[in-house]
Enzyme design. Sequence first.
Site, PDB file in Angstrom:
ATOM      1  N   ASP A 215       0.892  -1.151   0.000  1.00 59.27           N
ATOM      2  CA  ASP A 215       0.000   0.000   0.000  1.00 59.27           C
ATOM      3  C   ASP A 215       0.935   1.206   0.000  1.00 59.27           C
ATOM      4  O   ASP A 215       1.546   1.514   1.028  1.00 59.27           O
ATOM      5  CB  ASP A 215      -0.876   0.008   1.254  1.00 59.27           C
ATOM      6  CG  ASP A 215      -1.910   1.117   1.199  1.00 59.27           C
ATOM      7  OD1 ASP A 215      -1.552   2.231   0.766  1.00 59.27           O
ATOM      8  OD2 ASP A 215      -3.065   0.878   1.581  1.00 59.27           O
ATOM      9  N   HIS A 216       1.069   1.857  -1.146  1.00 58.09           N
ATOM     10  CA  HIS A 216       2.128   2.880  -1.224  1.00 58.09           C
ATOM     11  C   HIS A 216       1.856   4.058  -0.292  1.00 58.09           C
ATOM     12  O   HIS A 216       2.770   4.792   0.058  1.00 58.09           O
ATOM     13  CB  HIS A 216       2.350   3.343  -2.662  1.00 58.09           C
ATOM     14  CG  HIS A 216       1.311   4.295  -3.191  1.00 58.09           C
ATOM     15  ND1 HIS A 216       0.091   3.889  -3.636  1.00 58.09           N
ATOM     16  CD2 HIS A 216       1.324   5.644  -3.314  1.00 58.09           C
ATOM     17  CE1 HIS A 216      -0.597   4.957  -4.025  1.00 58.09           C
ATOM     18  NE2 HIS A 216       0.122   6.034  -3.840  1.00 58.09           N
ATOM     19  N   HIS A 278      -5.983   2.526   0.994  1.00 53.51           N
ATOM     20  CA  HIS A 278      -5.338   3.728   1.550  1.00 53.51           C
ATOM     21  C   HIS A 278      -6.170   4.388   2.661  1.00 53.51           C
ATOM     22  O   HIS A 278      -5.637   4.749   3.706  1.00 53.51           O
ATOM     23  CB  HIS A 278      -5.099   4.769   0.448  1.00 53.51           C
ATOM     24  CG  HIS A 278      -4.485   4.217  -0.791  1.00 53.51           C
ATOM     25  ND1 HIS A 278      -3.500   3.263  -0.761  1.00 53.51           N
ATOM     26  CD2 HIS A 278      -4.694   4.485  -2.110  1.00 53.51           C
ATOM     27  CE1 HIS A 278      -3.140   2.965  -1.999  1.00 53.51           C
ATOM     28  NE2 HIS A 278      -3.848   3.686  -2.831  1.00 53.51           N
TER      29      HIS A 278
END
Length: 526
Positions: A215-216, A278
Site C-alpha cells: 500500500d504505497h 489507503h
Amino acid sequence: MNDFIKTEKKDFQTRVVGISENVSFSKNHCPFDEVMEPCAIVILGASGDLTARKLLPSLFNLYLNNGLPNPFLIVGCGRTRIGNDEFRERMKKALSESASWDQKKWKDFVGLLFYQPIDYDDSSAYANLAEVLGELDRKYEIGGNRIFYLAIPPILYETTVRMLGQASVSQEYREQKGWSRIVVEKPFGRDLKTARTLDRVLHQHFQEHQIFRIDHYLAKETVQNILMFRFANAIFEPLWNRGYIDYISIMAAENLGVEHRAGYYDHSGVLRDMFQNHMMQLLALCAMEPPSLFEADRVNDEKVKLYRSLRPFPVEKLEDYLVLGQYGRGTIVGKPVSAYREEPDVKPDSLTPTFAMMKVFIDNWRWQGVPFYLCSGKRLAEKRTEMVIQFKEVPHSMFRHSIGEHIIANRLILGIYPDEKISLTFQTKNPGIICLRSVTMDFHYHQGYKGPLLDAYEKVLHDVIVGDHMLFWRQDGVELCWSFLTPILEECEACGNRAEMLLPYQAGSWGPDAVKNLYRRNPAGR
Ligand code: BG6
C-alpha cells in the site's frame, strides 16, 4: 558571552522560529543502515506502465543513493518478445524523462537489467525463467535471493503465483540457496470472497513472511509520521479521544481523472480503489491504540483491533452515511475536461462512483460517538490529502460578555499532500482591543532536515529488499476491511436505485453538494 547566555539566546531563537533544530536520529532510523543481501528482483509485467513510471525510476534512484545491495539484478518479464538490449533501451527512454536522470550513472546501472519474455499461463516459460535465474545467480553470486514483483493485471495474479510455485522458485533455502519473496499490488481481490481465494493461492506456494502486500500510502513520509507524532509526544495522546475530539475527517482528493486506467477503474470504482486500502490505513494510523513496540506484527495487531471495532455500516440507511458521486464535465486548472462517461474505455452508462464520502464510527472506549468522515474522489478541485482532527469547543466561554458565546475550537491538521505539514490552530488575544483571533502554528515536514528522501515506491522496494513488513498489509487486516466494505458494495451495486444514489458533480468542484448532509459541521469550510 558566557555559555548560559548563548544557550538562552539559542533557545529563544528556536522558540521564535517555532521549531527546535534539536533533531535526533537513532541509528536504525538512518536510511540504508540495514544489512542488504544480494538479490534479484523479477518484475512480472515489465513492459507495463507501472514498471516504466514507478518501479524502474525508483530502483534507479535507490541505485544513485547507494540504496541497493551489491550485487543486485533486475529481471524484467513480460509478454512482449524483446531481448535485453531492447528492454534496456525502453527503460532508458522511460528514465531519461525523469528528474533524476544521470547519463553517466545509467551506463553502470544498465548492466543490472535483463529481460525474459513470458506467457503468464505457460509453465514452460516459468521453467525457462527458473533456468535463467539460476544462470544469473551463478554468474553474479546473488545467493539465490529473489523478489517476484507482480506488476501485472490482478486477473493474472493467481495463475502467475501457481506457475511460480510449480517452477519451484517460491521455495526458500533449497540446497542452501537463499530466500524468495513476492510483492503483490492492490487490489487484493474485489470483495471478501475473492480476497480469500487469492490469499489461499498465495499461501499454497508462499508463506506469510514471504508475502509483501503493498500500500504505497503507508510509505509516504507524512503517513509514517502519524505514529511518531502520536506516540513520541506526550502532549497530544491524552487529548486523542472522545473527551476532546469532535470529529476526524480524512480526505484524499485528486484533480486527476481516471486517465488511461478505465479498463481497471470502471470495474472497481472509488470504494475498491481508494477506501479498501489507503483510506482504511489512514484511519487505522489515526485511531489505533499504541502498540507496545514499533515492530511490524505489533503495529499490525493494533490495526486489526481497530478494524474489528468498526461499527458495521448501517446499509439499510445508506444515504445517511454514504454519498457516492460521479464526475461530469468541468474545468481543472483552467482547462475544460470530459465527464467520466466520456473518458476512453468507460461505458457511456457507467454507474461506477468516482467520489465517495462516508461517515464511520468506531465502537470502542476511546472513540464511541466520534464520527470519522472518509472522503476521496477524482477530478476534484485540487489534489489534497490530509487529516483534520477537530477538537471540541471550550465547555464554557468566560468571555461571553465581551466577545460572545462562540469560540472557535482548536483544529489540528496533518497534511500529507501537497502540504507536508502539521498545523495547529488556536485562539489568542488580538493585539489592542479585547477580541480573539485564530492563529496557526505550522511545522513543515522537511524543516531542519537535509538528508536523503525516499519516495513511496523507493521506500517499499527498499523494505522488501531488507525484508521489513512494517509498511505492508497483513492478510487479517485485508479481510477485516473487506468484511466492512463488502456489504456496502453489495448494497450499492445490487440496489434498485443505484442510478439515483450516484450523484453527479462537476469536475473541478469539491464533490456532490449532498456531502454537507453527512457532516454535523463543515470541516475545513468545505
Ligand atoms: C492508487 C489508486 O492506489 O492511488 C489511484 O489506484 C490513485 O486511482 C492513487 O490515483 C493516488 O495515489 P497518490 O499517491 O497520488 O495520492
